[in-house]
Scaffold this active site. Structure first.
Site, mmCIF file in Angstrom:
data_model
loop_
_atom_site.group_PDB
_atom_site.id
_atom_site.type_symbol
_atom_site.label_atom_id
_atom_site.label_comp_id
_atom_site.label_asym_id
_atom_site.label_seq_id
_atom_site.Cartn_x
_atom_site.Cartn_y
_atom_site.Cartn_z
ATOM 1 N N ALA A 135 10.285 105.508 -16.141
ATOM 2 C CA ALA A 135 11.726 105.181 -16.251
ATOM 3 C C ALA A 135 12.545 105.683 -17.467
ATOM 4 O O ALA A 135 13.744 106.412 -17.657
ATOM 5 C CB ALA A 135 12.101 103.748 -15.771
ATOM 6 N N GLU A 165 3.378 113.765 -18.840
ATOM 7 C CA GLU A 165 3.107 112.612 -18.155
ATOM 8 C C GLU A 165 1.512 112.726 -17.788
ATOM 9 O O GLU A 165 1.119 113.566 -16.964
ATOM 10 C CB GLU A 165 3.743 112.403 -16.858
ATOM 11 C CG GLU A 165 3.287 111.571 -15.948
ATOM 12 C CD GLU A 165 3.287 110.023 -16.463
ATOM 13 O OE1 GLU A 165 4.168 109.458 -17.214
ATOM 14 O OE2 GLU A 165 2.293 109.205 -15.946
ATOM 15 N N CYS A 194 7.807 98.843 -9.425
ATOM 16 C CA CYS A 194 8.262 97.648 -8.807
ATOM 17 C C CYS A 194 8.256 97.709 -7.339
ATOM 18 O O CYS A 194 8.199 96.483 -6.497
ATOM 19 C CB CYS A 194 9.723 97.225 -9.190
ATOM 20 S SG CYS A 194 9.925 97.102 -10.819
ATOM 21 N N VAL A 240 -0.492 113.451 -23.897
ATOM 22 C CA VAL A 240 -0.187 113.504 -25.262
ATOM 23 C C VAL A 240 -1.096 112.686 -26.169
ATOM 24 O O VAL A 240 -1.133 111.339 -25.976
ATOM 25 C CB VAL A 240 1.308 113.206 -25.801
ATOM 26 C CG1 VAL A 240 1.290 113.528 -27.170
ATOM 27 C CG2 VAL A 240 2.222 114.152 -25.231
ATOM 28 N N ASN A 252 15.405 101.916 -17.858
ATOM 29 C CA ASN A 252 16.286 102.641 -17.473
ATOM 30 C C ASN A 252 17.573 102.437 -18.362
ATOM 31 O O ASN A 252 18.051 103.696 -18.666
ATOM 32 C CB ASN A 252 16.588 102.161 -15.941
ATOM 33 C CG ASN A 252 15.783 102.873 -14.966
ATOM 34 O OD1 ASN A 252 15.949 104.186 -14.630
ATOM 35 N ND2 ASN A 252 14.749 102.344 -14.328
ATOM 36 N N TYR A 283 33.446 81.663 -1.686
ATOM 37 C CA TYR A 283 32.967 80.573 -0.957
ATOM 38 C C TYR A 283 33.299 80.704 0.524
ATOM 39 O O TYR A 283 34.390 80.878 0.953
ATOM 40 C CB TYR A 283 33.482 79.020 -1.171
ATOM 41 C CG TYR A 283 33.308 78.179 0.067
ATOM 42 C CD1 TYR A 283 32.351 77.798 0.686
ATOM 43 C CD2 TYR A 283 34.480 77.717 0.466
ATOM 44 C CE1 TYR A 283 32.151 76.885 1.566
ATOM 45 C CE2 TYR A 283 34.515 76.962 1.753
ATOM 46 C CZ TYR A 283 33.383 76.603 2.377
ATOM 47 O OH TYR A 283 33.545 75.595 3.279
ATOM 48 N N TRP A 310 31.925 74.102 -3.559
ATOM 49 C CA TRP A 310 31.493 74.044 -4.925
ATOM 50 C C TRP A 310 30.157 75.034 -4.662
ATOM 51 O O TRP A 310 29.265 74.244 -4.510
ATOM 52 C CB TRP A 310 31.097 72.888 -5.543
ATOM 53 C CG TRP A 310 32.492 72.070 -5.726
ATOM 54 C CD1 TRP A 310 33.119 71.225 -4.858
ATOM 55 C CD2 TRP A 310 33.453 72.310 -7.082
ATOM 56 N NE1 TRP A 310 34.220 70.573 -5.559
ATOM 57 C CE2 TRP A 310 34.660 71.165 -6.446
ATOM 58 C CE3 TRP A 310 33.584 72.952 -8.083
ATOM 59 C CZ2 TRP A 310 35.654 71.144 -7.639
ATOM 60 C CZ3 TRP A 310 34.532 72.991 -8.869
ATOM 61 C CH2 TRP A 310 35.682 72.006 -8.580
ATOM 62 N N ARG A 320 27.883 72.053 -14.214
ATOM 63 C CA ARG A 320 28.647 70.870 -14.721
ATOM 64 C C ARG A 320 27.867 69.927 -14.974
ATOM 65 O O ARG A 320 28.103 69.183 -16.130
ATOM 66 C CB ARG A 320 29.393 70.292 -13.373
ATOM 67 C CG ARG A 320 30.316 69.271 -13.426
ATOM 68 C CD ARG A 320 30.798 68.526 -12.231
ATOM 69 N NE ARG A 320 31.350 69.415 -11.300
ATOM 70 C CZ ARG A 320 31.426 69.294 -9.903
ATOM 71 N NH1 ARG A 320 30.855 68.448 -9.383
ATOM 72 N NH2 ARG A 320 32.168 70.258 -9.447
#
Lengths: 452, 452
Positions: free
Chosen positions: B12, B36, B46, B83, B307, B428, B436, B444
């Site tokens: 990534a 690599e 993932c 490497v 990334n 909603y 809510w 809240r």
């Protein structure tokens, strides 16, 4: 000495206000009485299409709280009682008890006007035929449910707004042939720009819901009951017709009492939900609300706004100090497994408000592209040219798409720029998004255009 | 004269940097070569559990871009090339060609260190037995897929982190008896407080995945291949063992070259992804990133961070000016239809960082409560006492729950308070939330506690 709060209208805004006022002031200190014209209080109008579809049953599931439940909390609720006059000088209202058909006056110290909205009723021949319905009250929902249940036929939905599409879905799910007829050039055109509106139309057609655009209903035909809907050049057979032409604020009472209306035609309130008259409050579909992007009053009929503004009114009536922070008009719906949402300004509205705008669009997938349930997702980010400030967003796509709009709502709420949102640390795992969420990509595209 | 960028690590961060540098600088201006160690570049680690589960097939679907595709864009990629040394003075690296088993030196003007992370390997007897695996590389995923396919048996997952639970799900979905053994007192305990961790455990057990807490693996038993996993007091039969004990930054090369590591043990970088050495950059799992809430460096191994930070490095190598804005550690996963997410600080971390905190918790439903697909949802909002500033949030619940974390991430990103979030205009409709959203209610509750 005890004061008296009269609430006109027993749904979201009115009963939220009543509940909050009661939490802060005892029955000894504040008597609360609410009058509601219909048979129901505190119900979810937004849930009605899902009752019609047979998904939510019984109808009473849509009622959050009954008059008896309010009574047990010290809030007196009278259904089938219509307030027919407000007298601000003598501080009383005149109530029509619809069952007993008698009128009486009752006084108030505080008055909460939560009369809501009423459907826009077109002047069309045949509008009162049997089989022609609206979907606004729970009784409407019960009627449509019975009809839908009686088995498939032809349903014509007049109007391409949220209620129209949700009702179209309800009948479609029960096997009906559904046609949506709208005078607009697209559907959901109060929230979506036409480009994403076309995507929605394509999706509706793909599942077998016919959409007829730019077509005005001229007449509804039938003898005993509806048989067809006549538009210019075409007639659609109809066993049921649902009129979903939107709604307008119900302000007749307020207007007759001399309570000021704003430029939107709804009741003018300040950020505490106060009208210009001492002790007279309003909230919900009948009242204006401040749009946070333009700073100008709007009148948007959404349960979210009614609940929040009603809550603010109730806190303040109860002696607290709450400020309504304004709205973005965030809205969401779905038709079968296709989701749609929007927040903030539409492109046209932004231009009308004097903004120089860009649109950053991105199409990708709801999940990582390689997941088996990946489905198409399109996001459009509206931003201000030069600053990159986000002004609005629209989303259409498969399951998991539409609630992403809340990220844009939160971003706009905070005055965020597209270039900042493009780097925000949003959640990623393959079942939920790409490693760059499409929110990032759409925002990045908007930022590039805005800062070019 | 042309410069040369050497990229160490082809996933990534490294390939994002290479791609961005190439977009801004032509091949005449900048030669780009990436080394690599494994056989694959630019793949989705993932996504590996979903290949093991049989949901994503073939394995190559997890590869975003092949070496050939990079080559066609002017980026030279050498797989199976490790490497083994960086010489900052002579500005070259020593590369071990693993297939040819030969070494060579190659020079750089710019160096991008994106060596990533390596699994934490416990010193346990039997660790090298056949049937004992990790899930890190695509080759690991292919091996586990073959094993899972060979048909049900007993799978023991050692470790209760994200990879552990996702691998547990993969085997569970294919009919295996799965036991998760962790030394922790809960699962996902690097992101969830123990209370919501317990909710996750309850859910895992309810679908038949056994969870064994506070249990350290002492040995892995078997002759030719694994037969059981021995913990203190209990032995678990095992046909396959997956070690998911987390990862640590792969910094050996950097350290040997004298490149500075920070307090987290990862490579120190500034907000442009520069190390302290001119022309030497780093990003991804091997590098630190600034946490936006504490302002302190962290080392969190997430593809999102790799990334973004890689992109920043590449833009800057390419001559642009990008600033990495920091991280919140937003993370998400699911186990079957149960979703989990978190962002910002955990309660314990916040306290350790000197915050006086409150937690506003709320439990409700993913949709309106009356919808047939409503499922339980719990949200915990962590806020600073006195100010109400949101510091973190955790979410567990049914389908549609976890991506709500992005609202909290956006809120924290903007320094929002819980009292402000509690009024935000979120979307909603009954299929998506209550009127809510539970975000509002949790915020809240946090605000009430914070301002009490």
């Amino acid at each position: 000495m005890s004061e008296r709060l009269v609430v006109i209208g027993g749904d979201a805004a009115g009963m939220s206000a009543a509940s909050q006022a009661r939490r802060r002031r005892s029955e000894d200190d504040l008597e609360i009485v609410a009058f509601e014209r219909s048979s129901w209080v505190s119900y979810s109008a937004c849930g009605e299409p899902y009752h019609v579809a047979g998904e939510v049953d019984p109808l009473e599931a849509l009622v959050a709280r009954t008059p008896e439940q309010f009574a047990s909390r010290g809030i007196e609720v009278h259904t089938r009682h219509e307030v027919v006059e407000i007298d601000l000088d003598r501080r009383h209202v005149t109530v029509h008890d619809l069952m007993a058909d008698r009128r009486f006056e009752t006084g108030f110290d505080e008055l909460m006007i939560a009369t809501g909205a009423k459907p826009i009723r077109p002047v069309i021949r045949g509008r009162d035929l049997e089989g022609v319905h609206e979907l606004r009250t729970l009784d409407d929902a019960a009627d449509l449910r019975r009809i839908a249940d009686r088995g498939p036929g032809n349903a014509v939905v007049v109007g391409g707004g949220y209620v129209g599409l949700e009702t179209a879905e309800a009948f479609h799910l029960q096997g009906w042939d559904v046609t949506v007829v709208t005078a607009g050039t697209s559907v959901l055109n109060r929230t979506l720009n036409s480009k994403l509106g076309q995507t929605v139309i394509g999706r509706l057609e793909s599942i077998g819901i016919r959409v007829v655009l730019s077509s005005r209903v001229e007449c509804i035909n039938g003898t005993d009951r509806v048989e067809s809907v006549g538009c210019v050049g075409e007639t659609f057979p109809a066993d049921v017709v649902i009129l979903g032409l939107g709604s307008e604020p119900e302000v007749g009472l307020a207007q007759a009492a001399g309570i000021g209306l704003g430029e939107t035609g709804a009741i003018t309130v300040d950020d505490h939900q106060r009208t210009a008259h001492e002790g007279v409050w309003s909230a919900g579909d009948c009242a204006e609300a401040m749009h946070r992007v333009t700073g100008r009053p709007v009148n948007i009929h959404l349960g979210t706004i009614a609940n929040k503004a009603g809550r603010v009114a109730g806190i303040n009536i109860g002696g607290g100090d709450a400020t309504f922070p304004g709205v973005l008009g965030t809205a969401i719906t779905k038709v079968c497994d296709f989701e749609i949402s929007a927040t903030g300004l539409r492109q046209n509205d932004a231009v009308d408000s004097g903004f120089d705008v860009v649109v950053g669009e991105a199409t990708g997938t709801t999940t990582a592209g390689y997941m088996p349930n990946a489905s198409e997702l399109t996001i459009a980010t509206l931003a201000e040219r030069g600053t990159g400030r986000i002004l609005g967003a629209e989303i259409v796509g498969g399951p998991g798409s539409a609630k992403r709009i809340d990220v844009f709502a939160t971003a706009i709420w905070n005055g965020m720029t597209a270039q900042d949102l493009a780097w925000t640390d949003l959640a990623y795992a393959p079942p939920f998004s790409g490693v760059w969420d499409l929110i990032h990509i759409s925002a990045r595209n908007a930022a590039r255009l805005a800062l070019a």
